[in-house]
Design a protein around this motif. Sequence first.
Motif, PDB file in Angstrom:
ATOM      1  N   GLY A 268       0.804  -1.080  -0.058  1.00 10.02           N
ATOM      2  CA  GLY A 268      -0.032   0.266  -0.381  1.00 10.02           C
ATOM      3  C   GLY A 268       1.291   1.185   0.277  1.00 10.02           C
ATOM      4  N   PRO A 269       0.409   2.509  -0.129  1.00  8.20           N
ATOM      5  CA  PRO A 269       1.165   3.622  -0.181  1.00  8.20           C
ATOM      6  C   PRO A 269       1.594   4.224   0.889  1.00  8.20           C
ATOM      7  CG  PRO A 269      -1.476   4.318  -0.020  1.00  8.20           C
ATOM      8  CD  PRO A 269      -1.596   2.982   0.458  1.00  8.20           C
ATOM      9  N   GLY A 270       1.305   3.635   2.222  1.00  9.80           N
ATOM     10  CA  GLY A 270       2.225   3.694   3.692  1.00  9.80           C
ATOM     11  C   GLY A 270       3.624   3.993   4.174  1.00  9.80           C
ATOM     12  N   VAL A 271       3.982   2.838   2.541  1.00  6.70           N
ATOM     13  CA  VAL A 271       5.801   2.992   3.010  1.00  6.70           C
ATOM     14  C   VAL A 271       6.411   3.312   2.015  1.00  6.70           C
ATOM     15  CG1 VAL A 271       7.529   0.414   3.107  1.00  6.70           C
ATOM     16  CG2 VAL A 271       5.315   0.193   4.699  1.00  6.70           C
ATOM     17  N   ALA A 272       7.686   3.776   2.486  1.00 11.16           N
ATOM     18  CA  ALA A 272       8.797   4.412   1.091  1.00 11.16           C
ATOM     19  C   ALA A 272       8.732   3.551   0.637  1.00 11.16           C
ATOM     20  CB  ALA A 272       9.299   5.781   1.489  1.00 11.16           C
ATOM     21  N   LEU A 273       9.369   3.184  -1.113  1.00 10.77           N
ATOM     22  CA  LEU A 273       9.755   2.107  -1.673  1.00 10.77           C
ATOM     23  C   LEU A 273      10.910   2.927  -2.422  1.00 10.77           C
ATOM     24  CD1 LEU A 273       7.430   0.132  -4.014  1.00 10.77           C
ATOM     25  CD2 LEU A 273       8.606  -0.149  -1.017  1.00 10.77           C
ATOM     26  N   VAL A 274      12.238   2.694  -1.856  1.00 10.39           N
ATOM     27  CA  VAL A 274      13.286   3.526  -2.427  1.00 10.39           C
ATOM     28  C   VAL A 274      14.638   1.917  -3.713  1.00 10.39           C
ATOM     29  CG1 VAL A 274      15.880   3.922  -1.991  1.00 10.39           C
ATOM     30  CG2 VAL A 274      14.461   4.455  -0.547  1.00 10.39           C
ATOM     31  N   LYS A 275      14.485   2.825  -4.859  1.00  3.14           N
ATOM     32  CA  LYS A 275      15.022   1.834  -5.963  1.00  3.14           C
ATOM     33  C   LYS A 275      16.202   1.967  -6.331  1.00  3.14           C
ATOM     34  CE  LYS A 275      15.240  -2.245  -8.329  1.00  3.14           C
ATOM     35  NZ  LYS A 275      16.890  -2.277  -8.832  1.00  3.14           N
ATOM     36  N   VAL A 276      17.265   1.312  -5.746  1.00  2.00           N
ATOM     37  CA  VAL A 276      18.787   1.635  -6.300  1.00  2.00           C
ATOM     38  C   VAL A 276      19.021   0.930  -7.917  1.00  2.00           C
ATOM     39  CG1 VAL A 276      20.958   0.703  -5.583  1.00  2.00           C
ATOM     40  CG2 VAL A 276      19.585   0.541  -3.797  1.00  2.00           C
ATOM     41  N   LEU A 277      19.421   1.929  -8.403  1.00  7.83           N
ATOM     42  CA  LEU A 277      19.890   2.241  -9.595  1.00  7.83           C
ATOM     43  C   LEU A 277      21.561   1.755  -8.928  1.00  7.83           C
ATOM     44  CD1 LEU A 277      17.839   4.891 -11.738  1.00  7.83           C
ATOM     45  CD2 LEU A 277      17.215   2.392 -11.526  1.00  7.83           C
ATOM     46  N   HIS A 278      21.996   0.841 -10.392  1.00 10.77           N
ATOM     47  CA  HIS A 278      23.765   0.348 -10.015  1.00 10.77           C
ATOM     48  C   HIS A 278      23.823   0.894 -10.984  1.00 10.77           C
ATOM     49  CE1 HIS A 278      20.453  -3.118  -8.543  1.00 10.77           C
ATOM     50  NE2 HIS A 278      21.959  -2.173  -7.677  1.00 10.77           N
ATOM     51  N   LEU A 279      25.335   1.890 -11.315  1.00  9.30           N
ATOM     52  CA  LEU A 279      25.536   2.394 -11.946  1.00  9.30           C
ATOM     53  C   LEU A 279      27.756   0.855 -12.255  1.00  9.30           C
ATOM     54  CD1 LEU A 279      25.730   5.992 -11.194  1.00  9.30           C
ATOM     55  CD2 LEU A 279      24.297   4.611 -12.061  1.00  9.30           C
ATOM     56  N   THR A 280      28.131   1.542 -13.428  1.00 13.41           N
ATOM     57  CA  THR A 280      29.288   1.140 -13.267  1.00 13.41           C
ATOM     58  C   THR A 280      30.443   2.075 -13.812  1.00 13.41           C
ATOM     59  OG1 THR A 280      29.235   1.106 -15.990  1.00 13.41           O
ATOM     60  CG2 THR A 280      28.624  -1.009 -14.887  1.00 13.41           C
ATOM     61  N   GLY A 281      31.559   1.895 -14.298  1.00 13.07           N
ATOM     62  CA  GLY A 281      31.777   3.105 -14.762  1.00 13.07           C
ATOM     63  C   GLY A 281      31.847   3.337 -16.275  1.00 13.07           C
ATOM     64  N   ASP A 282      30.344   2.603 -17.078  1.00 11.79           N
ATOM     65  CA  ASP A 282      30.367   3.158 -18.134  1.00 11.79           C
ATOM     66  C   ASP A 282      29.353   4.264 -17.951  1.00 11.79           C
ATOM     67  OD1 ASP A 282      32.987   2.348 -19.173  1.00 11.79           O
ATOM     68  OD2 ASP A 282      32.494   0.638 -19.168  1.00 11.79           O
ATOM     69  N   GLY A 283      27.917   3.513 -17.568  1.00 10.30           N
ATOM     70  CA  GLY A 283      26.236   3.980 -17.142  1.00 10.30           C
ATOM     71  C   GLY A 283      26.044   2.824 -16.409  1.00 10.30           C
ATOM     72  N   CYS A 284      24.436   3.188 -16.686  1.00  8.77           N
ATOM     73  CA  CYS A 284      23.961   3.130 -15.563  1.00  8.77           C
ATOM     74  C   CYS A 284      23.401   1.098 -16.121  1.00  8.77           C
ATOM     75  CB  CYS A 284      22.245   3.543 -15.854  1.00  8.77           C
ATOM     76  SG  CYS A 284      20.988   3.422 -14.848  1.00  8.77           S
ATOM     77  N   VAL A 285      22.941   0.051 -15.856  1.00  6.48           N
ATOM     78  CA  VAL A 285      22.522  -1.448 -15.814  1.00  6.48           C
ATOM     79  C   VAL A 285      21.265  -1.216 -16.265  1.00  6.48           C
ATOM     80  CG1 VAL A 285      22.599  -3.276 -14.552  1.00  6.48           C
ATOM     81  CG2 VAL A 285      24.690  -1.857 -14.080  1.00  6.48           C
ATOM     82  N   GLU A 286      20.668   0.023 -15.586  1.00  6.14           N
ATOM     83  CA  GLU A 286      18.981  -0.193 -15.342  1.00  6.14           C
ATOM     84  C   GLU A 286      18.738   1.231 -16.186  1.00  6.14           C
ATOM     85  OE1 GLU A 286      19.734  -1.987 -11.287  1.00  6.14           O
ATOM     86  OE2 GLU A 286      20.283  -0.114 -12.571  1.00  6.14           O
ATOM     87  N   ALA A 287      19.785   1.066 -17.170  1.00  3.94           N
ATOM     88  CA  ALA A 287      19.358   2.473 -18.034  1.00  3.94           C
ATOM     89  C   ALA A 287      17.979   2.375 -19.563  1.00  3.94           C
ATOM     90  CB  ALA A 287      20.290   2.717 -19.115  1.00  3.94           C
ATOM     91  N   GLY A 288      17.030   2.936 -18.722  1.00  5.36           N
ATOM     92  CA  GLY A 288      16.529   2.293 -19.731  1.00  5.36           C
ATOM     93  C   GLY A 288      14.738   1.907 -18.492  1.00  5.36           C
ATOM     94  N   LEU A 289      14.937   2.016 -17.409  1.00  6.95           N
ATOM     95  CA  LEU A 289      13.991   1.279 -16.849  1.00  6.95           C
ATOM     96  C   LEU A 289      13.568   2.050 -15.726  1.00  6.95           C
ATOM     97  CD1 LEU A 289      14.719  -2.641 -16.030  1.00  6.95           C
ATOM     98  CD2 LEU A 289      13.111  -1.886 -17.753  1.00  6.95           C
ATOM     99  N   ALA A 290      14.420   3.288 -15.440  1.00  6.50           N
ATOM    100  CA  ALA A 290      13.770   4.013 -15.052  1.00  6.50           C
ATOM    101  C   ALA A 290      12.662   4.213 -14.305  1.00  6.50           C
ATOM    102  CB  ALA A 290      14.789   5.551 -14.491  1.00  6.50           C
ATOM    103  N   ALA A 291      12.146   5.072 -15.832  1.00  5.14           N
ATOM    104  CA  ALA A 291      10.436   5.231 -16.174  1.00  5.14           C
ATOM    105  C   ALA A 291       9.099   3.892 -15.176  1.00  5.14           C
ATOM    106  CB  ALA A 291      10.133   6.241 -17.230  1.00  5.14           C
ATOM    107  N   ALA A 292       9.958   3.304 -15.574  1.00  7.54           N
ATOM    108  CA  ALA A 292       8.572   1.718 -15.430  1.00  7.54           C
ATOM    109  C   ALA A 292       9.660   1.712 -13.983  1.00  7.54           C
ATOM    110  CB  ALA A 292       9.303   0.140 -16.416  1.00  7.54           C
ATOM    111  N   TYR A 293      10.486   2.015 -13.692  1.00  7.52           N
ATOM    112  CA  TYR A 293      10.058   1.458 -12.287  1.00  7.52           C
ATOM    113  C   TYR A 293       9.161   2.575 -11.329  1.00  7.52           C
ATOM    114  CZ  TYR A 293      14.254  -1.586 -11.879  1.00  7.52           C
ATOM    115  OH  TYR A 293      14.627  -2.992 -12.187  1.00  7.52           O
ATOM    116  N   GLY A 294       9.369   4.042 -11.666  1.00 10.08           N
ATOM    117  CA  GLY A 294       8.190   4.701 -11.551  1.00 10.08           C
ATOM    118  C   GLY A 294       7.175   4.958 -11.515  1.00 10.08           C
ATOM    119  N   ARG A 295       7.229   4.039 -12.414  1.00  5.53           N
ATOM    120  CA  ARG A 295       5.590   3.878 -12.661  1.00  5.53           C
ATOM    121  C   ARG A 295       4.854   2.462 -11.738  1.00  5.53           C
ATOM    122  NH1 ARG A 295       6.954   4.140 -18.450  1.00  5.53           N
ATOM    123  NH2 ARG A 295       7.073   2.346 -18.516  1.00  5.53           N
ATOM    124  N   ALA A 296       5.958   1.289 -11.911  1.00  7.88           N
ATOM    125  CA  ALA A 296       5.365   1.004 -10.375  1.00  7.88           C
ATOM    126  C   ALA A 296       5.719   0.953  -9.313  1.00  7.88           C
ATOM    127  CB  ALA A 296       6.681  -0.382 -10.654  1.00  7.88           C
ATOM    128  N   GLY A 297       5.539   2.016  -9.186  1.00  2.00           N
ATOM    129  CA  GLY A 297       5.566   2.556  -7.512  1.00  2.00           C
ATOM    130  C   GLY A 297       6.646   3.476  -6.889  1.00  2.00           C
TER     131      GLY A 297
END
Length: 226
Positions: A101-130
């Motif tokens: 439900g909405p009462g718990v804050a969800l923090v999603k880690v995005l993992h970065l290498t020396g070149d970029g973000c492993v989850e590049a392109g998924l951030a918006a989907a994670y946001g829509r997911a909650g």
Amino acid sequence: MLVKVCGARTEADLEVLRAAGVDLAGLWHGVPGGHADLDLATAARLAAAARDEGGPEPVLVTLREDPGAVAAAVRATGVRWVQLHGYGRPVSVRRLRDALGPGVALVKVLHLTGDGCVEAGLAAAYGRAGTDLFLLDRVGPGGRVGSTGLPVPDAVAAGAAAGLDRPFLRAGGVSAAGGGPFPGTLARPGFAGIDVDTAARGAGGSLCPARVAAVRAAWSPGGRDR
């Protein structure tokens, strides 16, 4: 600005964080082999102690991907913040959000290498997911995630932050000295604070009151020239 210190293991650790005015305390559960991994009973006890003493706010930090298992741990500990490490898919975040439900804050880690973000392109989907808040962190050798103490290259961190539509915390080599702040990003809308582990510990690996206080002071309003 929020200051989170990860890997509290004892009530004495919580007192160190409380005395320094730290906002969030990371309690590890479901982090196999992690230096601060706690069994569920200990995590619940520390979460209750943090609440009873007026802070810091306990955050359940986990690598578990099973939404049912995470939701059960949240209920057992009574935490109001959950940090999801690892590479769980947006559908797992959605299932966990639905379970909590909405009462718990969800923090999603995005993992970065020396070149970029492993989850590049998924951030918006994670946001829509909650997801409520992102955390930018550095992947270590062999794909190790969490508390690597490695800095994030400025250009990589700035690029990852620029694509986010949610607030974010910054980890990855952050310290009282700043951890190599990436130009323009600390002042950008959405930057909510920092997350440290290695920089808060002394030579023996325990949380060091002086180091924790230095981090809190450096990242308080006026503590850094941003």
